[in-house]
Design a protein around this motif. Structure first.
Motif, PDB file in Angstrom:
ATOM      1  N   SER A 189       0.865  -1.196   0.000  1.00 48.48           N
ATOM      2  CA  SER A 189       0.000   0.000   0.000  1.00 48.48           C
ATOM      3  C   SER A 189       0.895   1.238   0.000  1.00 48.48           C
ATOM      4  O   SER A 189       2.090   1.141   0.285  1.00 48.48           O
ATOM      5  N   ARG A 190       0.306   2.396  -0.308  1.00 52.16           N
ATOM      6  CA  ARG A 190       1.126   3.618  -0.329  1.00 52.16           C
ATOM      7  C   ARG A 190       1.622   3.954   1.082  1.00 52.16           C
ATOM      8  O   ARG A 190       2.711   4.487   1.251  1.00 52.16           O
ATOM      9  N   VAL A 191       0.806   3.625   2.102  1.00 53.57           N
ATOM     10  CA  VAL A 191       1.267   3.872   3.478  1.00 53.57           C
ATOM     11  C   VAL A 191       2.461   2.965   3.778  1.00 53.57           C
ATOM     12  O   VAL A 191       3.469   3.408   4.350  1.00 53.57           O
ATOM     13  N   GLN A 192       2.361   1.703   3.362  1.00 52.65           N
ATOM     14  CA  GLN A 192       3.510   0.792   3.582  1.00 52.65           C
ATOM     15  C   GLN A 192       4.736   1.286   2.827  1.00 52.65           C
ATOM     16  O   GLN A 192       5.863   1.227   3.323  1.00 52.65           O
ATOM     17  N   LYS A 193       4.511   1.827   1.640  1.00 54.84           N
ATOM     18  CA  LYS A 193       5.644   2.338   0.848  1.00 54.84           C
ATOM     19  C   LYS A 193       6.286   3.540   1.568  1.00 54.84           C
ATOM     20  O   LYS A 193       7.514   3.655   1.651  1.00 54.84           O
ATOM     21  N   TYR A 194       5.426   4.400   2.088  1.00 54.18           N
ATOM     22  CA  TYR A 194       5.913   5.573   2.831  1.00 54.18           C
ATOM     23  C   TYR A 194       6.728   5.121   4.049  1.00 54.18           C
ATOM     24  O   TYR A 194       7.812   5.637   4.322  1.00 54.18           O
ATOM     25  N   GLU A 195       6.214   4.124   4.753  1.00 60.92           N
ATOM     26  CA  GLU A 195       6.925   3.637   5.944  1.00 60.92           C
ATOM     27  C   GLU A 195       8.252   2.983   5.554  1.00 60.92           C
ATOM     28  O   GLU A 195       9.275   3.173   6.222  1.00 60.92           O
ATOM     29  N   ARG A 196       8.241   2.246   4.458  1.00 63.52           N
ATOM     30  CA  ARG A 196       9.499   1.615   4.006  1.00 63.52           C
ATOM     31  C   ARG A 196      10.506   2.697   3.596  1.00 63.52           C
ATOM     32  O   ARG A 196      11.691   2.634   3.956  1.00 63.52           O
ATOM     33  N   LEU A 232       9.269   7.190  14.217  1.00 63.24           N
ATOM     34  CA  LEU A 232      10.327   6.177  14.128  1.00 63.24           C
ATOM     35  C   LEU A 232      10.516   5.581  15.510  1.00 63.24           C
ATOM     36  O   LEU A 232      10.485   6.309  16.505  1.00 63.24           O
ATOM     37  N   THR A 233      10.707   4.275  15.578  1.00 64.86           N
ATOM     38  CA  THR A 233      11.049   3.652  16.866  1.00 64.86           C
ATOM     39  C   THR A 233      12.211   2.693  16.657  1.00 64.86           C
ATOM     40  O   THR A 233      12.425   2.192  15.550  1.00 64.86           O
ATOM     41  N   LYS A 234      12.902   2.430  17.757  1.00 64.26           N
ATOM     42  CA  LYS A 234      14.012   1.477  17.667  1.00 64.26           C
ATOM     43  C   LYS A 234      13.537   0.074  18.012  1.00 64.26           C
ATOM     44  O   LYS A 234      14.065  -0.908  17.519  1.00 64.26           O
ATOM     45  N   LYS A 235      12.564   0.010  18.943  1.00 59.93           N
ATOM     46  CA  LYS A 235      12.162  -1.300  19.464  1.00 59.93           C
ATOM     47  C   LYS A 235      10.827  -1.733  18.891  1.00 59.93           C
ATOM     48  O   LYS A 235       9.912  -0.913  18.730  1.00 59.93           O
ATOM     49  N   GLU A 236      10.698  -3.047  18.681  1.00 60.95           N
ATOM     50  CA  GLU A 236       9.459  -3.593  18.126  1.00 60.95           C
ATOM     51  C   GLU A 236       8.276  -3.304  19.044  1.00 60.95           C
ATOM     52  O   GLU A 236       7.185  -2.961  18.590  1.00 60.95           O
ATOM     53  N   ARG A 237       8.498  -3.414  20.355  1.00 62.62           N
ATOM     54  CA  ARG A 237       7.397  -3.188  21.308  1.00 62.62           C
ATOM     55  C   ARG A 237       6.895  -1.746  21.238  1.00 62.62           C
ATOM     56  O   ARG A 237       5.705  -1.488  21.349  1.00 62.62           O
ATOM     57  N   GLY A 243      26.648  13.740  12.752  1.00 65.83           N
ATOM     58  CA  GLY A 243      26.537  12.844  11.597  1.00 65.83           C
ATOM     59  C   GLY A 243      25.304  11.958  11.597  1.00 65.83           C
ATOM     60  O   GLY A 243      24.961  11.368  10.583  1.00 65.83           O
ATOM     61  N   GLN A 244      24.615  11.866  12.733  1.00 62.42           N
ATOM     62  CA  GLN A 244      23.451  10.953  12.837  1.00 62.42           C
ATOM     63  C   GLN A 244      22.157  11.734  12.630  1.00 62.42           C
ATOM     64  O   GLN A 244      22.001  12.849  13.162  1.00 62.42           O
ATOM     65  N   LEU A 245      21.256  11.164  11.857  1.00 61.46           N
ATOM     66  CA  LEU A 245      19.983  11.855  11.584  1.00 61.46           C
ATOM     67  C   LEU A 245      19.174  12.011  12.861  1.00 61.46           C
ATOM     68  O   LEU A 245      19.028  11.042  13.635  1.00 61.46           O
ATOM     69  N   ILE A 246      18.630  13.197  13.078  1.00 69.77           N
ATOM     70  CA  ILE A 246      17.776  13.396  14.256  1.00 69.77           C
ATOM     71  C   ILE A 246      16.496  12.562  14.072  1.00 69.77           C
ATOM     72  O   ILE A 246      16.093  12.250  12.949  1.00 69.77           O
ATOM     73  N   GLY A 247      15.931  12.194  15.187  1.00 68.42           N
ATOM     74  CA  GLY A 247      14.769  11.298  15.139  1.00 68.42           C
ATOM     75  C   GLY A 247      15.191   9.857  15.365  1.00 68.42           C
ATOM     76  O   GLY A 247      14.354   8.985  15.590  1.00 68.42           O
ATOM     77  N   LEU A 278      15.380   5.808   4.545  1.00 65.25           N
ATOM     78  CA  LEU A 278      15.984   7.140   4.638  1.00 65.25           C
ATOM     79  C   LEU A 278      16.681   7.330   5.981  1.00 65.25           C
ATOM     80  O   LEU A 278      17.798   7.840   6.043  1.00 65.25           O
ATOM     81  N   PHE A 279      16.007   6.909   7.056  1.00 62.29           N
ATOM     82  CA  PHE A 279      16.550   7.176   8.393  1.00 62.29           C
ATOM     83  C   PHE A 279      17.384   6.009   8.935  1.00 62.29           C
ATOM     84  O   PHE A 279      17.947   6.117  10.014  1.00 62.29           O
ATOM     85  N   GLY A 280      17.415   4.904   8.200  1.00 61.91           N
ATOM     86  CA  GLY A 280      18.123   3.722   8.703  1.00 61.91           C
ATOM     87  C   GLY A 280      17.500   3.254  10.003  1.00 61.91           C
ATOM     88  O   GLY A 280      18.179   2.795  10.915  1.00 61.91           O
ATOM     89  N   SER A 281      16.174   3.382  10.080  1.00 61.95           N
ATOM     90  CA  SER A 281      15.456   3.060  11.325  1.00 61.95           C
ATOM     91  C   SER A 281      14.806   1.686  11.197  1.00 61.95           C
ATOM     92  O   SER A 281      14.349   1.297  10.124  1.00 61.95           O
ATOM     93  N   SER A 282      14.746   0.968  12.298  1.00 64.03           N
ATOM     94  CA  SER A 282      14.157  -0.376  12.232  1.00 64.03           C
ATOM     95  C   SER A 282      12.651  -0.326  12.014  1.00 64.03           C
ATOM     96  O   SER A 282      12.080  -1.169  11.336  1.00 64.03           O
ATOM     97  N   TYR A 283      11.985   0.679  12.627  1.00 67.25           N
ATOM     98  CA  TYR A 283      10.516   0.708  12.570  1.00 67.25           C
ATOM     99  C   TYR A 283      10.023   2.111  12.242  1.00 67.25           C
ATOM    100  O   TYR A 283      10.581   3.100  12.716  1.00 67.25           O
ATOM    101  N   ALA A 284       8.962   2.172  11.447  1.00 72.13           N
ATOM    102  CA  ALA A 284       8.354   3.468  11.109  1.00 72.13           C
ATOM    103  C   ALA A 284       6.843   3.286  11.022  1.00 72.13           C
ATOM    104  O   ALA A 284       6.361   2.259  10.520  1.00 72.13           O
ATOM    105  N   VAL A 285       6.113   4.269  11.513  1.00 73.23           N
ATOM    106  CA  VAL A 285       4.645   4.237  11.422  1.00 73.23           C
ATOM    107  C   VAL A 285       4.174   5.549  10.796  1.00 73.23           C
ATOM    108  O   VAL A 285       4.519   6.631  11.279  1.00 73.23           O
ATOM    109  N   GLY A 286       3.400   5.451   9.733  1.00 74.48           N
ATOM    110  CA  GLY A 286       2.806   6.635   9.128  1.00 74.48           C
ATOM    111  C   GLY A 286       1.544   7.005   9.879  1.00 74.48           C
ATOM    112  O   GLY A 286       0.720   6.131  10.176  1.00 74.48           O
TER     113      GLY A 286
END
Ligand SMILES: Cc1ncc(COP(=O)(O)O)c(C=O)c1O
Length: 448
Positions: free
Chosen positions: A77-84, A237-242, A208-212, A89-97
């Motif tokens: 979905s476009r939301v999934q694409k945005y989250e991916r 953006l979150t680091k942990k799955e929980r 050097g590290q992206l904020i967020g 972009l941020f090298g983050s493990s988890y993202a929620v739109g």
């Protein structure tokens, strides 16, 4: 006779189905007209619009698109694409739109454990939405003074921390970044969560590290007013799955996103009463593209600001805004503090006459929800007026004196990513011309 018996017989018992097919073939719920309404919103010419209509009306629309994240009919979905795209972009493990920066903050504070009786330390300068989201989660914002970067002063944090404190909420305001190294050190020392508000500085970097990506939660607004902006959008953006589980649940009816949507909680603390901050497919389609352009946009802003400040002189009466990371600054504002409000007003007037856009509050500005003491809703009954846990949180002017002073004196020059080298040269010439008349050259250089 035989046939009649068959139609009379229940289908369950081998009889004919009463409804073998539906004949009614309507038009798609969302089709060419809606598509054209979107095309019109892009303000295309009548000629372009009629060509588009002609082309799309020849397509078979089938049942038309289903514009929700779930059951979109697309592989992604476009939301999934945005989250991916955000994860990449941020090298983050988890993202929620989500549908706004405010929603992102509310979900993050609730997921971080903010609730009645708990406090969150917010910067005196930023935007009201951060503190409001703390209140919406049931907690209490406590304001921390700023340093000459206009960001949360790490030295002012510790006296505000007590047994009720749950989180620090640094805002990266107007393109500059907080001193995340020091803020994270304080958070770690006291076992606090960190919710970063990156709404005004998407793609800024510290060290050097992206904020967020420093805190437990990185919150972004992708609204039309932001550097990376669509219409109304948000990102967590979150680091942990929980943490991802929980922000997902809070943004989505309490937990409807889960594989078994109505199931009881799978682990203690998974489910909290939720909201609906779901992101729309249309917004996500735009914002996924915006995210892919973010780094290039920010690079242009940075270059423009660098071109200008590299030409500026140093003046005794002028203090340039402190930048905790000169390379990581987004560069969409150039700010400095004249030694008095009056001098700031005169400098602004002269800059404007030179054709250089500049503004200052000048001591008699309007109410402004970017500084704590003007955040009127916090003072009312629906805000924290009812909460007496922390006497510091009166939200009256005077609680954060550095912020009070700098906010009145600061002179702001908005940068434009599309300035040419000649534009930068002319603007730098204009600033030097004015400051040379109103100020005296400094003996030792002051870094811009
Ligand atoms: C620092 C900050 N935080 C949060 C928000 C809220 O974002 P939104 O308007 O997407 O809810 C804004 C919006 O201006 C902002 O500047």
């Amino acid at each position: 006779m035989n046939k009649e018996r068959t139609t009379q017989q229940l289908a369950l018992q081998g009889g004919m189905k009463a409804v073998s097919a539906i004949e009614g073939k309507g038009k798609p719920k969302i089709g060419a007209d809606e598509f054209m309404a979107l095309a019109e919103r892009f303000c295309l010419s009548d000629t372009a619009l009629s060509k588009i209509r002609e082309a799309v009306e020849q397509e078979d629309w089938g049942s038309g698109p289903f514009l929700a994240n779930y059951y979109s009919g697309l592989e992604e979905s476009r939301v999934q694409k945005y989250e991916r795209t955000a994860r990449e972009l941020f090298g983050s493990s988890y993202a929620v739109g989500v549908n706004s920066g405010t929603g992102a903050l509310h979900c993050s504070f609730a997921a971080a454990g903010v609730k009645p009786g708990k406090e969150v330390i917010c910067p005196a300068i930023g935007f009201y939405a951060t503190a409001a989201a703390v209140v919406m989660a049931g907690g209490m914002p406590v304001f921390c003074d700023v340093d000459e970067s206009l960001t949360m002063d790490p030295d002012a944090l510790e006296p505000l921390i007590n047994e009720r404190t749950v989180a620090l909420a640094p805002t990266h305001p107007m393109g500059v970044v907080c001193n995340m190294g020091r803020i994270m050190a304080v958070a770690e020392k006291h076992g606090l969560k960190v919710v970063e508000d990156c709404a005004q500085a998407c793609c800024g970097r510290f060290d050097g590290q992206l904020i967020g990506t420093f805190g437990d939660f990185g919150c972004f607004s992708i609204s039309a007013y932001k550097i990376v902006g669509g219409g109304e959008g948000g990102l967590i953006l979150t680091k942990k799955e929980r943490d991802w589980d929980r922000v997902n649940g809070i943004s989505e009816g309490g937990g409807l996103w889960r594989p078994t949507r109505f199931a009881p909680e799978r682990y203690e603390g998974e489910l909290l009463v939720g909201t609906n901050y779901r992101m729309s497919e249309l917004e996500a389609a735009v914002d996924a593209v915006q995210l892919t352009k973010a780094e290039a946009t920010v690079a242009r802003f940075r270059n423009v600001k660098q071109q200008i400040i590299s030409q500026l002189g140093s003046f005794k009466e002028i203090t340039p805004q402190l930048r905790h990371d000169t390379a990581g600054d987004i560069g969409y504002q150039l700010r400095f503090f004249p030694e008095s409000v009056d001098l700031g007003k005169r400098i602004c007037e002269a800059l404007q006459a030179e054709g250089v856009g500049a503004s200052t509050r000048g001591g008699a500005g309007r109410d402004d929800w970017h500084i704590y003491h003007y955040m009127h809703p916090l003072k009312g009954d629906i805000g924290c007026g009812c909460y007496t846990g922390n006497a510091q949180a009166t939200y009256e002017k005077g609680a954060c004196p550095v912020a009070d002073d700098l906010f009145e004196r600061v002179v702001n020059l908005g940068m434009n990513q599309w300035y040419t080298q000649a534009d930068c040269d002319h603007i730098a010439t204009g600033i030097n011309k004015v400051l040379n008349v109103y100020c005296t050259p400094a003996k030792t250089p002051k870094p811009w």
